[in-house]
Design a protein around this motif. Structure first.
Motif, PDB file in Angstrom:
ATOM      1  N   ASN A 195       0.866  -1.176   0.000  1.00 51.94           N
ATOM      2  CA  ASN A 195       0.000   0.000   0.000  1.00 51.94           C
ATOM      3  C   ASN A 195       0.906   1.231   0.000  1.00 51.94           C
ATOM      4  N   CYS A 196       0.468   2.284  -0.650  1.00 58.64           N
ATOM      5  CA  CYS A 196       1.337   3.453  -0.830  1.00 58.64           C
ATOM      6  C   CYS A 196       0.670   4.743  -0.388  1.00 58.64           C
ATOM      7  N   ILE A 197       1.505   5.692  -0.004  1.00 53.36           N
ATOM      8  CA  ILE A 197       1.105   7.091   0.055  1.00 53.36           C
ATOM      9  C   ILE A 197       1.756   7.775  -1.131  1.00 53.36           C
ATOM     10  N   LYS A 198       0.933   8.446  -1.936  1.00 51.72           N
ATOM     11  CA  LYS A 198       1.411   9.198  -3.075  1.00 51.72           C
ATOM     12  C   LYS A 198       0.749  10.572  -3.059  1.00 51.72           C
ATOM     13  N   GLY A 199       1.302  11.492  -3.821  1.00 55.28           N
ATOM     14  CA  GLY A 199       0.704  12.816  -3.895  1.00 55.28           C
ATOM     15  C   GLY A 199       1.579  13.924  -3.367  1.00 55.28           C
ATOM     16  N   GLY A 200       2.847  13.597  -3.029  1.00 55.18           N
ATOM     17  CA  GLY A 200       3.755  14.651  -2.603  1.00 55.18           C
ATOM     18  C   GLY A 200       3.951  15.701  -3.683  1.00 55.18           C
ATOM     19  N   GLY A 201       3.782  15.277  -4.937  1.00 52.95           N
ATOM     20  CA  GLY A 201       3.864  16.206  -6.061  1.00 52.95           C
ATOM     21  C   GLY A 201       2.512  16.692  -6.535  1.00 52.95           C
ATOM     22  N   ALA A 202       1.457  16.380  -5.773  1.00 47.21           N
ATOM     23  CA  ALA A 202       0.086  16.840  -6.054  1.00 47.21           C
ATOM     24  C   ALA A 202      -0.476  16.275  -7.353  1.00 47.21           C
ATOM     25  N   CYS A 203      -0.067  15.055  -7.702  1.00 47.46           N
ATOM     26  CA  CYS A 203      -0.539  14.429  -8.950  1.00 47.46           C
ATOM     27  C   CYS A 203      -1.369  13.175  -8.695  1.00 47.46           C
ATOM     28  N   GLN A 204      -1.816  12.967  -7.460  1.00 47.31           N
ATOM     29  CA  GLN A 204      -2.386  11.670  -7.100  1.00 47.31           C
ATOM     30  C   GLN A 204      -3.658  11.301  -7.856  1.00 47.31           C
ATOM     31  N   ASP A 251      -3.055  18.219   3.124  1.00 40.53           N
ATOM     32  CA  ASP A 251      -2.220  17.146   3.672  1.00 40.53           C
ATOM     33  C   ASP A 251      -2.737  16.830   5.070  1.00 40.53           C
ATOM     34  N   ALA A 252      -3.270  15.624   5.233  1.00 41.10           N
ATOM     35  CA  ALA A 252      -3.901  15.227   6.493  1.00 41.10           C
ATOM     36  C   ALA A 252      -3.033  14.201   7.213  1.00 41.10           C
ATOM     37  N   ASP A 253      -2.441  14.616   8.320  1.00 31.88           N
ATOM     38  CA  ASP A 253      -1.552  13.742   9.084  1.00 31.88           C
ATOM     39  C   ASP A 253      -2.360  12.937  10.099  1.00 31.88           C
ATOM     40  N   PHE A 254      -2.408  11.619   9.886  1.00 36.18           N
ATOM     41  CA  PHE A 254      -3.099  10.714  10.799  1.00 36.18           C
ATOM     42  C   PHE A 254      -2.116   9.931  11.669  1.00 36.18           C
ATOM     43  N   GLY A 255      -0.830  10.279  11.595  1.00 34.40           N
ATOM     44  CA  GLY A 255       0.165   9.495  12.308  1.00 34.40           C
ATOM     45  C   GLY A 255       0.359   8.158  11.617  1.00 34.40           C
ATOM     46  N   GLY A 256       0.697   7.125  12.381  1.00 33.17           N
ATOM     47  CA  GLY A 256       0.837   5.791  11.812  1.00 33.17           C
ATOM     48  C   GLY A 256      -0.518   5.251  11.371  1.00 33.17           C
ATOM     49  N   ILE A 257      -0.575   4.718  10.158  1.00 31.69           N
ATOM     50  CA  ILE A 257      -1.844   4.243   9.593  1.00 31.69           C
ATOM     51  C   ILE A 257      -1.856   2.719   9.633  1.00 31.69           C
ATOM     52  N   GLN A 258      -2.594   2.170  10.568  1.00 36.54           N
ATOM     53  CA  GLN A 258      -2.635   0.719  10.739  1.00 36.54           C
ATOM     54  C   GLN A 258      -3.536   0.040   9.711  1.00 36.54           C
ATOM     55  N   ASP A 259      -4.588   0.735   9.277  1.00 34.95           N
ATOM     56  CA  ASP A 259      -5.533   0.156   8.320  1.00 34.95           C
ATOM     57  C   ASP A 259      -5.786   1.165   7.199  1.00 34.95           C
ATOM     58  N   PRO A 260      -4.877   1.246   6.222  1.00 33.03           N
ATOM     59  CA  PRO A 260      -5.033   2.235   5.151  1.00 33.03           C
ATOM     60  C   PRO A 260      -6.263   2.006   4.285  1.00 33.03           C
ATOM     61  N   VAL A 315     -11.923  14.763  -3.699  1.00 34.48           N
ATOM     62  CA  VAL A 315     -11.968  14.189  -5.045  1.00 34.48           C
ATOM     63  C   VAL A 315     -11.212  12.867  -5.089  1.00 34.48           C
ATOM     64  N   GLU A 316     -10.033  12.842  -4.466  1.00 41.03           N
ATOM     65  CA  GLU A 316      -9.228  11.622  -4.441  1.00 41.03           C
ATOM     66  C   GLU A 316      -8.235  11.698  -3.295  1.00 41.03           C
ATOM     67  N   THR A 317      -7.839  10.529  -2.812  1.00 42.42           N
ATOM     68  CA  THR A 317      -6.860  10.460  -1.732  1.00 42.42           C
ATOM     69  C   THR A 317      -5.517   9.990  -2.278  1.00 42.42           C
ATOM     70  N   GLY A 318      -4.470  10.227  -1.501  1.00 43.72           N
ATOM     71  CA  GLY A 318      -3.144   9.753  -1.858  1.00 43.72           C
ATOM     72  C   GLY A 318      -2.846   8.366  -1.330  1.00 43.72           C
ATOM     73  N   LEU A 319      -3.869   7.672  -0.845  1.00 43.40           N
ATOM     74  CA  LEU A 319      -3.706   6.284  -0.415  1.00 43.40           C
ATOM     75  C   LEU A 319      -3.972   5.364  -1.604  1.00 43.40           C
ATOM     76  N   PHE A 320      -2.970   4.608  -1.996  1.00 39.46           N
ATOM     77  CA  PHE A 320      -3.092   3.647  -3.094  1.00 39.46           C
ATOM     78  C   PHE A 320      -3.058   2.259  -2.471  1.00 39.46           C
ATOM     79  N   CYS A 321      -4.235   1.701  -2.234  1.00 43.00           N
ATOM     80  CA  CYS A 321      -4.342   0.433  -1.513  1.00 43.00           C
ATOM     81  C   CYS A 321      -4.684  -0.707  -2.466  1.00 43.00           C
ATOM     82  N   ASN A 322      -3.986  -1.813  -2.298  1.00 44.90           N
ATOM     83  CA  ASN A 322      -4.238  -3.022  -3.092  1.00 44.90           C
ATOM     84  C   ASN A 322      -4.154  -2.749  -4.595  1.00 44.90           C
ATOM     85  N   MET A 323      -3.220  -1.913  -4.985  1.00 40.47           N
ATOM     86  CA  MET A 323      -3.057  -1.584  -6.400  1.00 40.47           C
ATOM     87  C   MET A 323      -1.721  -2.070  -6.954  1.00 40.47           C
TER      88      MET A 323
END
Length: 243
Positions: free
Chosen positions: A113-122, A201-210, A224-232
């Motif tokens: 699972n990934c966090i993406k979007g640091g470049g605002a392209c998520q 940018d929403a800081d949730f700390g450690g994400i146990q269940d993305p 519109v969209e999140t930077g969480l890329f889960c099961n992709m």
């Protein structure tokens, strides 16, 4: 003092050079293992690591006469990379079935699972990834974590409708996040995405269940969209510290 400063600068430059070489090696390996003579449509992600994916793809197209018909960009940056490399540029509506997509990540957990979007392209990155038969992540060792939020401390990037950013900040705080509207560096005001939206940018700390967090966030009107890329992603290549 000058000697200490010079030595420190040299050490920083060496570390940056090693990271750059690590990104190049990981990118070249990923492209070599996932681009075949059967590949026709390639998704091109965004960020510093993808530069080397495009570089290697262009080398192989030229040397092996590969039959690549289209490269689908995920951002203005990706579009320019494709054009400058002399690769065939196309849109997702023209080629909706992508053989393989390469992209970077801000952080990758043990389940890919990934966090993406640091470049605002998520948003566009996720659209392209969702249309790819294979989604391949390429990054350096600093992005490899057990749990999301372990190393990436800037929060989950959320692309949001501009007219509702203030209510969204309140709703995100109610969910336990520390959200901030991302501001531009060399422009007065907030960052504006390629789609004309803002980024929180929403800081949730450690994400146990993305997966659960993504489901909660995407259900909020205005996000519109999140930077969480889960099961992709099914593959992730990390350039290691020694280059």
């Amino acid at each position: 003092m000058a000697q200490v400063t010079t030595g420190t600068a040299a050490a920083v430059a060496l570390a940056e050079a090693l990271v750059t070489e690590a990104k190049r090696k990981a990118s070249y390996t990923a492209v070599d293992e996932h681009i075949t003579t059967e590949t026709r449509v390639v998704g091109i992600g965004s960020g510093s690591t993808v530069v080397f994916c495009v570089e290697r793809l262009a080398q192989r197209v030229k040397s092996e006469n590969l039959g690549i018909k289209a490269c689908i960009p995920t951002s203005f940056q990706a579009k320019q990379l494709i054009i400058e490399a002399g690769l065939p540029l196309a849109e997702l509506n023209q080629f909706p079935d992508i053989d393989v997509a390469f992209d970077g990540a801000d952080e990758v957990d043990a389940q890919l699972n990934c966090i993406k979007g640091g470049g605002a392209c998520q948003l566009q990155e996720k659209l392209v990834a969702s249309c790819a038969k294979k989604f391949v992540i390429v990054a350096d060792y600093r992005k490899n974590s057990i749990t999301l939020g372990e190393q990436w401390k800037l929060g989950v990037p959320l692309e949001v409708i501009p007219m509702v950013y203030a209510p969204l900040l309140s709703k995100l705080r109610a969910l336990g996040a520390n959200p901030v509207l991302r501001m531009a560096m060399r422009k007065a005001g907030p960052v504006v995405t390629d789609n004309g939206n803002f980024v929180i940018d929403a800081d949730f700390g450690g994400i146990q269940d993305p997966v659960a967090l993504e489901r909660t966030l995407i259900a909020i009107p205005g996000i519109v969209e999140t930077g969480l890329f889960c099961n992709m992603a099914e593959w992730a290549y990390f350039g290691m510290q020694d280059g």
